[in-house]
Design a protein around this motif. Structure first.
Motif, PDB file in Angstrom:
ATOM      1  N   LYS A   1       0.837  -1.054   0.027  1.00 53.93           N
ATOM      2  CA  LYS A   1       0.019   0.096   0.034  1.00 53.93           C
ATOM      3  C   LYS A   1       0.809   1.288   0.043  1.00 53.93           C
ATOM      4  O   LYS A   1       1.922   1.240   0.686  1.00 53.93           O
ATOM      5  CB  LYS A   1      -0.761  -0.059   0.977  1.00 53.93           C
ATOM      6  CG  LYS A   1      -1.825   1.149   1.370  1.00 53.93           C
ATOM      7  CD  LYS A   1      -2.448   1.118   2.627  1.00 53.93           C
ATOM      8  CE  LYS A   1      -3.213   2.442   3.038  1.00 53.93           C
ATOM      9  NZ  LYS A   1      -4.078   2.551   4.401  1.00 53.93           N
TER      10      LYS A   1
ATOM     11  N   VAL B   1       1.664   4.789   0.984  1.00 49.77           N
ATOM     12  CA  VAL B   1       1.212   5.777   2.072  1.00 49.77           C
ATOM     13  C   VAL B   1       2.107   7.116   2.149  1.00 49.77           C
ATOM     14  O   VAL B   1       3.234   7.041   1.387  1.00 49.77           O
ATOM     15  CB  VAL B   1       1.543   5.047   3.534  1.00 49.77           C
ATOM     16  CG1 VAL B   1       0.414   3.940   3.545  1.00 49.77           C
ATOM     17  CG2 VAL B   1       2.754   4.813   3.672  1.00 49.77           C
TER      18      VAL B   1
ATOM     19  N   ALA C   1      -2.504   8.769  14.258  1.00 55.75           N
ATOM     20  CA  ALA C   1      -2.920   8.713  12.808  1.00 55.75           C
ATOM     21  C   ALA C   1      -1.998   7.702  11.735  1.00 55.75           C
ATOM     22  O   ALA C   1      -2.542   7.279  10.825  1.00 55.75           O
ATOM     23  CB  ALA C   1      -2.877  10.333  12.017  1.00 55.75           C
ATOM     24  N   ALA C   2      -0.811   7.888  11.956  1.00 58.21           N
ATOM     25  CA  ALA C   2       0.047   6.834  11.420  1.00 58.21           C
ATOM     26  C   ALA C   2      -0.285   5.402  11.539  1.00 58.21           C
ATOM     27  O   ALA C   2      -0.223   4.637  10.740  1.00 58.21           O
ATOM     28  CB  ALA C   2       1.549   7.175  11.744  1.00 58.21           C
TER      29      ALA C   2
ATOM     30  N   LYS D   1      -3.129   4.333  12.246  1.00 57.53           N
ATOM     31  CA  LYS D   1      -4.426   4.040  11.572  1.00 57.53           C
ATOM     32  C   LYS D   1      -4.241   3.955  10.035  1.00 57.53           C
ATOM     33  O   LYS D   1      -4.762   3.106   9.474  1.00 57.53           O
ATOM     34  CB  LYS D   1      -5.427   5.326  11.935  1.00 57.53           C
ATOM     35  CG  LYS D   1      -6.764   5.112  11.401  1.00 57.53           C
ATOM     36  CD  LYS D   1      -7.564   6.191  11.594  1.00 57.53           C
ATOM     37  CE  LYS D   1      -9.161   6.055  10.974  1.00 57.53           C
ATOM     38  NZ  LYS D   1      -9.857   7.132  11.442  1.00 57.53           N
ATOM     39  N   GLU D   2      -3.014   4.692   9.674  1.00 57.38           N
ATOM     40  CA  GLU D   2      -2.855   4.645   8.427  1.00 57.38           C
ATOM     41  C   GLU D   2      -2.381   3.177   8.044  1.00 57.38           C
ATOM     42  O   GLU D   2      -2.624   2.681   6.693  1.00 57.38           O
ATOM     43  CB  GLU D   2      -2.065   5.727   7.794  1.00 57.38           C
ATOM     44  CG  GLU D   2      -1.865   5.944   6.370  1.00 57.38           C
ATOM     45  CD  GLU D   2      -2.908   6.271   5.416  1.00 57.38           C
ATOM     46  OE1 GLU D   2      -2.798   5.900   4.062  1.00 57.38           O
ATOM     47  OE2 GLU D   2      -3.846   6.705   5.847  1.00 57.38           O
TER      48      GLU D   2
ATOM     49  N   GLY E   1      -2.536  14.461  10.313  1.00 60.00           N
ATOM     50  CA  GLY E   1      -2.410  13.482   9.564  1.00 60.00           C
ATOM     51  C   GLY E   1      -1.382  12.495   9.907  1.00 60.00           C
ATOM     52  O   GLY E   1      -0.691  12.913  10.986  1.00 60.00           O
ATOM     53  N   PRO E   2      -0.799  11.499   9.120  1.00 60.95           N
ATOM     54  CA  PRO E   2       0.281  10.640   9.711  1.00 60.95           C
ATOM     55  C   PRO E   2       1.703  11.168   9.876  1.00 60.95           C
ATOM     56  O   PRO E   2       2.086  11.956   9.142  1.00 60.95           O
ATOM     57  CB  PRO E   2       0.243   9.431   8.565  1.00 60.95           C
ATOM     58  CG  PRO E   2      -0.929   9.590   7.929  1.00 60.95           C
ATOM     59  CD  PRO E   2      -1.444  11.014   7.882  1.00 60.95           C
TER      60      PRO E   2
END
Length: 770
Positions: free
Chosen positions: A502, A504, A540-541, A543-544, A580-581
């Motif tokens: 993925k 990111v 957040a990272a 979660k990403e 954000g991440p």
């Protein structure tokens, strides 16, 4: 001429009417004049470039591309005549042995001067940036460093210490009417090979950090190639292959200033703000014209004898109409001269308010003078023709019978009063909400401490990190010191990578262990063993990456990266965006750093900062630098919103002033027309309070109607505006109620002054006068 003299006598006898109309018009025209020049300037940004209609900026969801994209496009599409890549940087520049001073500069291609019409004072624009060791200075920077423009040519200059450049040109300072920010110098983009020690920077597709401008050949349609370019990017450019960019847009140069995409070394303005200001100008002008029309018609009831005499002596309707239009022109011309003087006086205030550099005397070009005169004539005609036609219809017999005043009671335009106060209430509520949102953004807990923390650029050598930190810690009042690369002020550096199939995108800091203490950020440790390449992630990272709350490592390309700890999400960008991440690397001894943060004890801060500057200067040498507080830097993020709120607030005051002047004068004439009725009521036992209530009711009910209209209008406008923020304040009901009550009170006080005078007059005198 006789008509003008009688009009001037009429004005001198009716000082309130004269003051309200002239002052109201003058105030309105002052802001119409200033804002008209401002709007004209904003709409003419980049208009001076000869090739403006052939220049486009390549854009996707952002404006960030890699260097080889420009050359690939130029080699593929014959419609492209020239191109320039633009990368903005800041650093320190010096001549041999001189002080290293701060400067902002752009890395560009040689085609920059061929595309854009920025003139050179010294040097040849076709040769000035042909090699990677050439530099073009601005006029101001050349004078600052070498003492004169001519003295700079051919001299050697150094960027970031030992990177030598030769001055091959001096350009005029970038003007204000361009979307590029003011720059101190231009260098060949290839110079960043040595400045950044990045030899392959011009061939690196992974470095998407610059803007690309393309100039089309005459009579070609370059934007039509956008779909073809997009298909090519989807096949060959990783940014599109991995889904980070999905579009190709070629935005014409004249539209860039109002774009919401900020490119390298550019500035922008909100087209919405220009439209709002244009709307406010129109509304203020409309209020002033409406006041004049209403007051002139109302005043006509007291000029009845003059109108009747002229008609009885054979004057036609056409002659009366011409007289009243000429009178309107005389009044407007007087108001315009007053407005012109006021505009000069208010010029510094407006410049500060709009963050601009208006120079009204420079705007007095032949074209603008003709436009102003045409506008003045139009306003005078519109303001004069309506009451002129109305007054010309009066019949002399009505004046003789005393019927004119009775009939004129219905002339008072209640709709206009409603409109005036609708505008005032809506503007007041809107400005309050904008300032409330600005204060909310500034005061919101960002997830880290920002008080009593100061920041400086790291200007030492890599090997000096520990020395600098140790010396700064010796200063009384400095509690802790952290040296970092990137920070919550800069928003971090983007790092896009593949993790378990993925793609990111994370923001990245590199910090030392003191960073967490300086900013009071708590780390929740994981079970991972310590490793030099270990990182700290925010939630957040996690979660990403689809990871649990206690991760040990994650996949970054073909590497396994240890996760040493997890921090709560904290804001490291403006609050328009959600968190954000983020990955926080460790600041290794040999790694590049760009910030020094110091936590102060808050006592005798000025003395502490003075010692910081002295200590730092002794270490880094003769280098210019600034020390700034973190909380002040964060507050500057929201200057535009605060300025918007203040602008609307100032115009709210102006709108209320114009409305109050109008309602004051109208109330005066309204009370005079009802003198007989007031006298009869008082003879029949009515008290002053009851008479005042009767007279005020007719005005206040229209203000209340304005409130009912203004609330949904302002609520909808502010609701739409707040949608642009990820974090927003509440639109409390009391804001709208307060705006309505405050405006109603001002109207009530204005009307009550006149109604009290009318109600307290001896009824015998009122009836005798009638």
């Amino acid at each position: 001429m006789i008509g003008i003299k009688s009009y001037l006598r009429h004005l001198s006898r009716n000082k309130m009417y004269t003051g309200v109309t002239v002052l109201g018009f003058a105030l309105s025209l002052t802001f119409v004049l200033i804002l008209g020049i401002y709007i004209q300037n904003e709409l003419s940004i980049d208009d001076f470039h000869e090739n403006k209609d052939r220049i486009y900026r390549l854009e996707n969801e952002t404006v960030d591309f890699s260097p080889p994209i420009a050359t690939d496009l130029a080699d593929t599409y014959p419609e492209i005549e020239d191109y320039t890549r633009v990368y903005n940087a800041s650093g320190r520049i010096s001549n041999s042995g001189g002080q290293k001073i701060k400067f902002d500069y752009l890395g560009v291609d040689p085609g920059f001067f061929n595309m854009f019409s920025f003139p050179l004072i010294q040097g040849n624009s076709n040769q000035a940036l042909q090699t990677e060791d050439q530099i073009v200075l601005s006029r101001d920077k050349a004078v600052q460093i070498f003492g004169s423009v001519t003295g700079a040519m051919g001299q050697n200059i150094f960027i970031e210490g030992d990177n030598k450049f030769t001055v091959t040109g001096v350009m005029e300072n970038f003007p204000d009417n361009t979307h590029f920010t003011r720059q101190d110098a231009l260098v060949n983009l290839g110079a960043f090979k040595k400045i950044y020690a990045f030899e392959n920077i011009m061939e690196e597709y992974g470095w998407c950090s610059l803007s690309i401008y393309l100039m089309a050949k005459p009579n070609t349609d370059l934007p039509a190639k956008a779909p073809e370019i997009l298909d090519n990017f989807k096949k060959n450019f990783w940014l599109y292959q991995e889904g980070w960019a999905k579009s190709v847009v070629m935005t014409p140069l004249p539209q860039l200033y109002f774009s919401n995409k900020i490119g390298n070394g550019t500035k922008s303005n909100s087209k919405t703000m220009i439209l709002v200001l244009s709307g406010i100008v129109f509304i203020i002008l409309l209020l002033a014209i409406g006041n004049y029309i209403n007051l002139t018609i109302a005043q006509a009831t007291f000029r009845g004898k003059e109108v009747a005499m002229k008609k009885l002596l054979g004057g036609s309707k056409g002659q009366l109409v011409r007289q009243l239009v000429v009178e309107s022109f005389v009044l407007c011309l007087s108001a315009f001269f007053i407005a012109y003087l006021l505009a000069f006086m208010l010029e510094p205030v407006i410049n500060a308010m709009l963050d601009t550099k208006l120079e009204i005397h420079q705007a007095l070009t032949g074209t603008n003078v003709l436009i102003a005169f045409a506008l003045l004539v139009s306003i005078a005609f519109i303001a004069g023709i309506v009451p002129a036609i109305k007054i010309a219809r009066f019949k002399p017999i009505q004046v003789v019978k005393g019927e004119l005043r009775t009939r004129s009671r219905g002339i008072y335009t209640k709709v206009f009063i409603t409109f005036q106060y609708t505008v005032a209430i809506a503007l007041l509520a809107s400005s309050w909400i904008i300032l409330k949102q600005t204060n909310y953004l500034r005061d919101k807990d960002l997830g880290f401490d920002k008080d009593n923390i100061v920041q400086m650029e790291y200007l030492g050598e890599t090997k000096q990190k520990e020395t600098i930190k140790d010396e700064l810690l010796k200063i009384p009042g400095v509690n802790d010191v952290s040296i970092t690369w990137q920070s919550p002020l800069s928003g971090g550096s983007n790092q896009t990578f593949e993790s378990n199939g993925k793609s990111v995108s994370f923001q990245e800091f590199a910090v030392d262990s003191s960073f967490y203490d300086v900013f009071n950020i708590e780390i929740a440790p994981t079970d991972a063993a310590y490793a030099p390449n270990g990182v700290v992630l925010n939630k957040a990272a996690l979660k990403e990456l689809g990871m649990m709350s206690n991760p040990v490592s994650y996949q970054m390309g073909d590497q396994e990266i240890p996760v040493l700890g997890v921090v709560k999400d904290f804001n490291f960008k403006q609050l328009r965006d959600n968190v954000g991440p983020l990955m926080i690397r460790q600041q290794n001894p040999g790694q590049f750093a760009d910030n020094v943060f110091m936590k102060l004890d808050g006592k005798r801060a000025i003395n502490t900062i003075r010692q910081i500057k002295s200590t730092y200067s002794n270490i880094i040498g003769n280098v210019e630098f600034d020390v700034r507080f973190v909380d002040e830097a964060i507050s500057q993020w929201y200057e535009k919103e605060e300025r918007t709120g203040k602008i609307i607030g100032y115009f709210t005051v102006l709108a209320v002033m114009i409305s109050s002047m109008g309602i004051l004068a109208m109330a005066t004439f309204y009370m005079q027309q009802r003198k007989k009725e007031i006298g009869v009521r008082k003879v029949n036992g009515a008290t002053i309070g009851r008479v005042m209530a009767l007279l005020n009711k007719d005005f206040i009910k229209w203000v209340m109607l304005a409130f009912i209209i203004a609330v949904p209008v302002s609520w909808y406008a502010m609701h739409r505006w707040l949608q642009s923020f990820a974090y927003k304040t509440t639109m409390d009901w009391w804001i709208f109620v307060f705006a309505g009550v405050l405006t109603s009170l001002m109207a009530l006080l204005t009307v009550s002054w006149q109604s009290y005078k009318a109600a307290s007059t001896n009824p015998v005198q009122s009836l005798r006068d009638e």
